[in-house]
Design a protein around this motif. Structure first.
Motif, PDB file in Angstrom:
ATOM      1  N   LYS A 182     -56.035  43.922 -33.071  1.00  0.00           N
ATOM      2  CA  LYS A 182     -55.065  42.822 -33.060  1.00  0.00           C
ATOM      3  C   LYS A 182     -55.214  41.935 -34.297  1.00  0.00           C
ATOM      4  O   LYS A 182     -56.302  41.852 -34.878  1.00  0.00           O
ATOM      5  CB  LYS A 182     -55.261  41.960 -31.818  1.00  0.00           C
ATOM      6  N   THR A 183     -54.112  41.268 -34.637  1.00  0.00           N
ATOM      7  CA  THR A 183     -54.157  40.270 -35.705  1.00  0.00           C
ATOM      8  C   THR A 183     -53.581  38.971 -35.140  1.00  0.00           C
ATOM      9  O   THR A 183     -52.727  39.015 -34.259  1.00  0.00           O
ATOM     10  CB  THR A 183     -53.328  40.709 -36.930  1.00  0.00           C
ATOM     11  N   GLY A 184     -54.063  37.859 -35.622  1.00  0.00           N
ATOM     12  CA  GLY A 184     -53.592  36.581 -35.088  1.00  0.00           C
ATOM     13  C   GLY A 184     -53.400  35.536 -36.173  1.00  0.00           C
ATOM     14  O   GLY A 184     -53.683  35.777 -37.354  1.00  0.00           O
ATOM     15  N   MET A 185     -52.886  34.378 -35.745  1.00  0.00           N
ATOM     16  CA  MET A 185     -52.661  33.297 -36.702  1.00  0.00           C
ATOM     17  C   MET A 185     -52.861  31.961 -36.009  1.00  0.00           C
ATOM     18  O   MET A 185     -52.395  31.773 -34.883  1.00  0.00           O
ATOM     19  CB  MET A 185     -51.225  33.393 -37.236  1.00  0.00           C
ATOM     20  N   CYS A 186     -53.561  31.048 -36.674  1.00  0.00           N
ATOM     21  CA  CYS A 186     -53.795  29.720 -36.115  1.00  0.00           C
ATOM     22  C   CYS A 186     -53.070  28.689 -36.989  1.00  0.00           C
ATOM     23  O   CYS A 186     -53.421  28.505 -38.153  1.00  0.00           O
ATOM     24  CB  CYS A 186     -55.289  29.420 -36.056  1.00  0.00           C
ATOM     25  N   LEU A 187     -52.061  28.070 -36.407  1.00  0.00           N
ATOM     26  CA  LEU A 187     -51.250  27.113 -37.163  1.00  0.00           C
ATOM     27  C   LEU A 187     -52.016  25.821 -37.448  1.00  0.00           C
ATOM     28  O   LEU A 187     -51.667  25.058 -38.344  1.00  0.00           O
ATOM     29  CB  LEU A 187     -49.978  26.807 -36.365  1.00  0.00           C
ATOM     30  N   ASP A 188     -53.069  25.601 -36.672  1.00  0.00           N
ATOM     31  CA  ASP A 188     -53.808  24.356 -36.838  1.00  0.00           C
ATOM     32  C   ASP A 188     -55.021  24.510 -37.768  1.00  0.00           C
ATOM     33  O   ASP A 188     -55.701  23.528 -38.060  1.00  0.00           O
ATOM     34  CB  ASP A 188     -54.261  23.843 -35.464  1.00  0.00           C
ATOM     35  N   ALA A 189     -55.285  25.732 -38.201  1.00  0.00           N
ATOM     36  CA  ALA A 189     -56.369  25.956 -39.179  1.00  0.00           C
ATOM     37  C   ALA A 189     -55.736  25.875 -40.563  1.00  0.00           C
ATOM     38  O   ALA A 189     -55.027  26.776 -40.983  1.00  0.00           O
ATOM     39  CB  ALA A 189     -57.004  27.315 -38.961  1.00  0.00           C
ATOM     40  N   ARG A 190     -55.995  24.756 -41.223  1.00  0.00           N
ATOM     41  CA  ARG A 190     -55.275  24.499 -42.486  1.00  0.00           C
ATOM     42  C   ARG A 190     -56.108  24.851 -43.713  1.00  0.00           C
ATOM     43  O   ARG A 190     -57.329  24.669 -43.721  1.00  0.00           O
ATOM     44  CB  ARG A 190     -54.882  23.018 -42.582  1.00  0.00           C
ATOM     45  N   VAL A 191     -55.413  25.291 -44.721  1.00  0.00           N
ATOM     46  CA  VAL A 191     -56.039  25.551 -46.013  1.00  0.00           C
ATOM     47  C   VAL A 191     -54.996  25.240 -47.084  1.00  0.00           C
ATOM     48  O   VAL A 191     -53.806  25.495 -46.891  1.00  0.00           O
ATOM     49  CB  VAL A 191     -56.551  27.013 -46.109  1.00  0.00           C
ATOM     50  N   THR A 192     -55.453  24.628 -48.157  1.00  0.00           N
ATOM     51  CA  THR A 192     -54.509  24.396 -49.262  1.00  0.00           C
ATOM     52  C   THR A 192     -54.848  25.352 -50.399  1.00  0.00           C
ATOM     53  O   THR A 192     -55.996  25.766 -50.549  1.00  0.00           O
ATOM     54  CB  THR A 192     -54.581  22.944 -49.787  1.00  0.00           C
ATOM     55  N   THR A 193     -53.829  25.694 -51.154  1.00  0.00           N
ATOM     56  CA  THR A 193     -54.051  26.596 -52.276  1.00  0.00           C
ATOM     57  C   THR A 193     -53.227  26.132 -53.479  1.00  0.00           C
ATOM     58  O   THR A 193     -52.219  25.438 -53.310  1.00  0.00           O
ATOM     59  CB  THR A 193     -53.712  28.058 -51.903  1.00  0.00           C
ATOM     60  N   VAL A 194     -53.660  26.543 -54.645  1.00  0.00           N
ATOM     61  CA  VAL A 194     -52.924  26.167 -55.856  1.00  0.00           C
ATOM     62  C   VAL A 194     -51.806  27.180 -56.055  1.00  0.00           C
ATOM     63  O   VAL A 194     -52.065  28.371 -56.187  1.00  0.00           O
ATOM     64  CB  VAL A 194     -53.871  26.152 -57.085  1.00  0.00           C
ATOM     65  N   VAL A 195     -50.578  26.700 -56.049  1.00  0.00           N
ATOM     66  CA  VAL A 195     -49.440  27.617 -56.246  1.00  0.00           C
ATOM     67  C   VAL A 195     -49.024  27.585 -57.715  1.00  0.00           C
ATOM     68  O   VAL A 195     -49.222  26.576 -58.399  1.00  0.00           O
ATOM     69  CB  VAL A 195     -48.235  27.241 -55.338  1.00  0.00           C
ATOM     70  N   PRO A 196     -48.462  28.686 -58.213  1.00  0.00           N
ATOM     71  CA  PRO A 196     -48.045  28.693 -59.622  1.00  0.00           C
ATOM     72  C   PRO A 196     -46.956  27.652 -59.871  1.00  0.00           C
ATOM     73  O   PRO A 196     -46.015  27.547 -59.083  1.00  0.00           O
ATOM     74  CB  PRO A 196     -47.473  30.100 -59.822  1.00  0.00           C
ATOM     75  N   HIS A 197     -47.113  26.904 -60.936  1.00  0.00           N
ATOM     76  CA  HIS A 197     -46.064  25.920 -61.238  1.00  0.00           C
ATOM     77  C   HIS A 197     -45.276  26.312 -62.491  1.00  0.00           C
ATOM     78  O   HIS A 197     -44.410  25.576 -62.937  1.00  0.00           O
ATOM     79  CB  HIS A 197     -46.652  24.514 -61.369  1.00  0.00           C
ATOM     80  N   ARG A 198     -45.629  27.475 -63.037  1.00  0.00           N
ATOM     81  CA  ARG A 198     -44.837  27.985 -64.160  1.00  0.00           C
ATOM     82  C   ARG A 198     -44.087  29.219 -63.681  1.00  0.00           C
ATOM     83  O   ARG A 198     -44.660  30.078 -62.992  1.00  0.00           O
ATOM     84  CB  ARG A 198     -45.745  28.353 -65.335  1.00  0.00           C
ATOM     85  N   PHE A 199     -42.823  29.313 -64.078  1.00  0.00           N
ATOM     86  CA  PHE A 199     -41.955  30.374 -63.583  1.00  0.00           C
ATOM     87  C   PHE A 199     -42.532  31.756 -63.853  1.00  0.00           C
ATOM     88  O   PHE A 199     -42.523  32.628 -62.977  1.00  0.00           O
ATOM     89  CB  PHE A 199     -40.560  30.251 -64.216  1.00  0.00           C
ATOM     90  N   LYS A 200     -43.060  31.961 -65.058  1.00  0.00           N
ATOM     91  CA  LYS A 200     -43.555  33.282 -65.454  1.00  0.00           C
ATOM     92  C   LYS A 200     -44.705  33.728 -64.540  1.00  0.00           C
ATOM     93  O   LYS A 200     -44.739  34.878 -64.093  1.00  0.00           O
ATOM     94  CB  LYS A 200     -44.028  33.212 -66.913  1.00  0.00           C
ATOM     95  N   ILE A 201     -45.597  32.787 -64.251  1.00  0.00           N
ATOM     96  CA  ILE A 201     -46.757  33.120 -63.402  1.00  0.00           C
ATOM     97  C   ILE A 201     -46.283  33.349 -61.963  1.00  0.00           C
ATOM     98  O   ILE A 201     -46.720  34.275 -61.286  1.00  0.00           O
ATOM     99  CB  ILE A 201     -47.822  32.006 -63.472  1.00  0.00           C
ATOM    100  N   TRP A 202     -45.350  32.487 -61.529  1.00  0.00           N
ATOM    101  CA  TRP A 202     -44.783  32.639 -60.180  1.00  0.00           C
ATOM    102  C   TRP A 202     -44.134  34.009 -60.028  1.00  0.00           C
ATOM    103  O   TRP A 202     -44.355  34.714 -59.045  1.00  0.00           O
ATOM    104  CB  TRP A 202     -43.749  31.535 -59.943  1.00  0.00           C
ATOM    105  N   PHE A 203     -43.348  34.394 -61.032  1.00  0.00           N
ATOM    106  CA  PHE A 203     -42.618  35.669 -60.967  1.00  0.00           C
ATOM    107  C   PHE A 203     -43.599  36.839 -60.933  1.00  0.00           C
ATOM    108  O   PHE A 203     -43.413  37.791 -60.169  1.00  0.00           O
ATOM    109  CB  PHE A 203     -41.669  35.787 -62.169  1.00  0.00           C
TER     110      PHE A 203
END
Lengths: 414, 220
Positions: A238-259
Motif C-alpha cells: 500500500k501507499t499513503g499520504m498524510c496531508l498534515d505532515a508538512r514539508v517545504t521545498t525550493v521550487v524553480p523560479h526561473r522558467f528554464k529550470i522549471w521547464f
C-alpha cells in the motif's frame, strides 16, 4: 447531429465533469478524515536519507530541520549522501557530521540520486527509510505523523504534503505554490482509494524491508520516486499520504529550470507507464485505476491542447488572411458588428466548469491555509493557474515525449 | 484513514453525478437554442408575410399599370430588413451547437432571399430604375480558411458599398450550398459555378476578391 468539433468539446466536458464529480464526492465522503493520521503503535527506527548534489546553499538548513524534528532522537539515524558534488556540499556535510553524532556521511562519485539512495539503504539500520531532498525542509512533527501509517502491515510507502518554500520569490514560484497545493490535495484524495501514485522527493517514508524486496530505487529511471511507488503498488503493497505532515521545498523560479524539471518529471511518468504497461486494466487498483488514470490524464491533456491549438491557429490564420485581403482591397479592416456576443451551450458549460473549479480551489486553499498573500493576489494566482498554467502545461508533455522517444534522459548522474 | 471499501462506489457515483449534470446542461442547451430558434421563427414569419405582400403589390402595380415608385421603396426596405436580420441569423447560427432548427431556418431565409432576388429581376423588367441589385453568393458549409477569409473581406467590402450608396443599392447575400432548388436554376441561368461570387444587375459577375472601386464601376 452536432458537428465534430462540438462532439469533441462535449466529450471533454463530460470527462472533466466526471473527474470533478469524482474528486468532489471523495472530498465530501472523507471530509472529516482529510487531516487525520493514525497514531503510531510503536516508535519505529527511522533512517533519514539525504542525497545531495551541489546543494551548498540548502543542505545545512535541511539537516538542521531534520534535527529539529520531535521524533525520538534515539530512533533517528541520518545518512547524508554526497553524490560527487563539485561545490562546497561535502565540506559542509563534514562539518555537520562533527556537530551531529547520529549523522553518517557517504561520499561517492556522481552516479545519480537513485544510486545514492540505494547506497543509503544498504547502510541504513532503521525499519523505515525517510527520503528527504537536500533542498527540502520537513516540519518538526512530520516524521511522527507519517509513521502511524505503518501500523498497517501492508503499508509500503507514505508521503507528505509539499508546499513551496520560496513562494514569494516571483510569479512563477507563486503559481507553483498553487499547483503544489492542488497536487497535494488530490494526492490525499487518491489515498482514500489506495491510489497514491507518487511518493515525493521532499519527504517520504518507506518500509525498508519492502523497499529492499522491490529492488530499491531503479537507477534507470529519471524519477525514482514515481518508479518505487509504482513498484510498491505492483507488488501489492500500500501507499499513503498524510496531508498534515508538512514539508517545504525550493521550487524553480526561473522558467528554464522549471521547464527542465517538469520535462524530467514527464519523462519519468512515461518511463513508469512503459515499464508497467502490461498492468493496464489488470486486477487491483494499480492496474484498474492508477496506470489507466495517469495514462489517460496525459493523453487527454495532449489531445485537448492540440485540438484547442489547432482551432486557435485556424482562427488566427483566417483573421490574418482576412485582414491582409481587407487592406489589399482598401475596405474596412474590422467592424464591431463582426463580434459574436451570443454565447453557445459549450460556452455555458465552460463557465460552469470554471466556476466550480475556482470555488473548489478556493475551498482547498481555505482548508489548507496555504497562502500568506492577500486575497486578491491569491485569487489572481488561482485564476492564472486554471486559465493559463494548466492550459499551456501540455507543452511540457511534448518536450517529455520527445526526450522519451529519443531516450534523452540525461539525469542519471546529475 | 477511511478504507477503500467505503469509497469503492466512487467510480459509478461520479459517473452518475457527471451524467446528471451533463444531461441537465444538454437539456438546458436544447431549450436555450430552441428559444432562439423560436424568436427567429417569429421574425422569419413576419418577413415571409412581408415578401408575399410585396410580391402581390408588384403584381397589382404591373396589372393596373400603377406608378413604379410605390413598389420600389418597399422592395429596398424589405431587402435591407432581411439583410440585417440575416446578419443576426449568422451569429445565432455560429452559436448553435446542439440543435438543427436554426440550420433549417437558414435555408428558409436563403429561399426568402432568392424570392427577393427573383422579385427584383421582375421588378426591374416592369419598372426599370436606377437601383443597383447586388447579389452575393457565398459558401456556407465549412469553407476553407482562405475562402473564409475571402468571404469575410467580401462582406466588409459589400457593407462599405451599402453604407456608401444606402438606398441606391439592394444587397442580397445568399448561401450557395444550402440546396435551394430555385437558386440552383438561377445559378445555371447566369452560369455561376463557384463561390464566393458577386452579381450586379445580373450582368456583371465578379469572382473571388474584389474592391469597392471595382464594384462601384459596375453600378448605375
Amino acid at each position: 447531429m452536432p458537428e465534430f468539433v462540438t462532439l469533441v468539446y462535449l466529450s471533454f466536458t463530460f470527462v472533466a465533469l466526471y473527474f470533478f464529480s469524482f474528486f468532489i464526492i471523495l472530498t465530501l465522503k472523507n471530509r472529516k478524515e482529510l487531516f487525520s493520521y493514525p497514531e503510531p503503535k510503536k516508535n519505529y527506527t527511522i533512517s533519514v536519507l539525504i542525497p545531495a548534489y551541489n546543494e551548498q546553499d540548502s543542505i545545512e538548513d535541511t539537516i538542521n530541520h531534520i534535527m529539529a524534528s520531535n521524533y525520538p532522537k534515539e530512533n533517528l539515524e541520518m545518512i547524508a549522501i554526497n553524490d560527487g558534488s563539485t561545490d562546497n556540499t561535502l565540506k559542509i556535510l563534514k562539518s555537520l557530521e562533527k556537530r551531529y553524532t547520529n549523522l553518517k556521511l557517504i561520499n561517492k562519485k556522481n552516479s545519480g540520486k537513485a544510486d545514492s539512495l540505494n547506497q543509503g539503504i544498504e547502510l541504513a539500520k532503521g525499519e523505515l527509510i525517510a527520503v528527504v531532498d537536500s533542498d527540502s525542509f520537513p516540519s518538526p512533527d512530520s516524521l511522527r505523523k507519517l509513521t502511524g501509517y505503518f501500523n498497517d502491515p501492508k503499508m509500503g510507502a507514505v508521503t507528505s504534503f509539499v508546499s513551496a518554500r520560496n513562494q514569494e520569490k516571483n510569479f512563477l514560484a507563486k503559481i507553483q505554490s498553487a499547483e503544489y497545493l492542488i497536487l497535494g490535495w488530490s494526492r490525499k484524495l487518491l489515498d482514500f482509494i489506495d491510489s497514491v501514485y507518487v511518493t515525493n522527493g521532499p519527504l517520504s517514508l518507506y518500509r525498508k524491508s519492502f523497499a529492499e524486496k522491490v529492488g530499491g530505487f531503479d537507477i534507470k529511471t529519471v524519477t525514482e520516486d514515481i518508479d518505487i511507488t509504482w513498484n510498491m503498488l505492483y507488488h501489492g503493497y500500500k501507499t499513503g499520504m498524510c496531508l498534515d505532515a508538512r514539508v517545504t521545498t525550493v521550487v524553480p523560479h526561473r522558467f528554464k529550470i522549471w521547464f527542465a524539471q517538469r520535462t524530467r518529471w514527464g519523462v519519468g511518468g512515461l518511463q513508469a507507464i512503459a515499464k508497467y504497461r502490461k498492468m493496464m486494466f489488470r486486477k487491483g487498483m494499480f492496474g484498474m485505476f492508477v496506470v489507466p488514470y495517469v495514462s489517460f490524464s496525459i493523453i487527454m491533456s495532449i489531445v485537448a491542447f492540440t485540438f484547442s491549438l489547432y482551432l486557435i491557429l485556424q482562427f488566427i490564420l483566417t483573421r490574418f488572411l482576412a485582414t491582409g485581403y481587407s487592406i489589399a482591397t482598401d475596405s474596412t479592416v474590422f467592424r464591431f458588428q463582426e463580434i459574436n456576443l451570443y454565447p453557445s451551450v459549450i460556452f455555458f458549460f465552460m463557465v460552469v466548469l470554471f466556476t466550480l473549479s475556482l470555488s473548489y480551489y478556493w475551498y482547498v486553499q481555505t482548508k489548507t491555509n496555504q497562502y500568506s498573500a492577500s486575497s486578491i493576489r491569491k485569487f489572481f494566482n488561482t485564476l492564472f493557474y486554471i486559465l493559463v498554467y494548466l492550459a499551456i502545461y501540455p507543452i511540457v508533455w511534448f518536450s517529455s515525449i520527445y526526450k522519451f522517444i529519443r531516450k534523452d534522459y540525461g539525469w542519471y548522474t546529475k | 484513514m477511511t478504507s477503500t471499501k467505503s469509497n469503492k462506489h466512487i467510480f459509478w457515483q461520479a459517473f452518475i453525478s457527471a451524467f446528471i449534470i451533463f444531461w441537465t446542461g444538454i437539456m438546458l442547451g436544447i431549450l436555450f437554442e430552441s428559444s432562439r430558434a423560436d424568436k427567429l421563427e417569429y421574425i422569419y414569419f413576419n418577413a415571409e408575410t412581408d415578401i408575399f405582400d410585396i410580391l402581390i403589390k408588384n403584381e397589382i402595380i404591373s396589372e393596373f399599370d400603377l406608378e413604379c415608385d410605390i413598389g420600389l421603396k418597399e422592395n429596398i426596405n424589405f431587402a435591407d430588413q432581411i439583410y440585417f436580420e440575416a446578419r443576426e441569423l449568422e451569429k445565432y447560427d455560429a452559436s448553435t451547437q446542439i440543435t438543427t432548427e436554426i440550420l433549417e431556418l437558414h435555408k428558409r431565409y436563403d429561399l426568402l432571399r432568392v424570392m427577393l432576388w427573383k422579385n427584383m429581376i421582375d421588378f426591374q423588367k416592369k419598372c426599370p430604375n436606377e437601383t443597383n441589385t447586388v447579389v452575393y453568393i457565398y459558401e456556407y458549409d465549412d469553407p476553407s480558411n482562405n475562402k473564409q477569409a475571402v468571404q469575410i473581406t467580401l462582406s466588409r467590402v459589400l457593407l462599405d458599398l451599402k453604407e456608401k450608396y444606402k438606398d441606391d443599392v439592394v444587397l442580397i447575400p445568399i448561401a450557395g450550398d444550402t440546396n435551394v432548388k430555385s437558386l440552383e436554376i438561377l445559378k445555371d441561368i447566369y452560369d455561376l459555378t463557384e463561390t464566393p461570387i458577386v452579381i450586379i444587375h445580373q450582368k456583371h459577375v465578379v469572382k473571388g476578391l474584389t474592391s469597392l472601386s471595382e464594384l462601384e464601376s459596375y453600378l448605375n
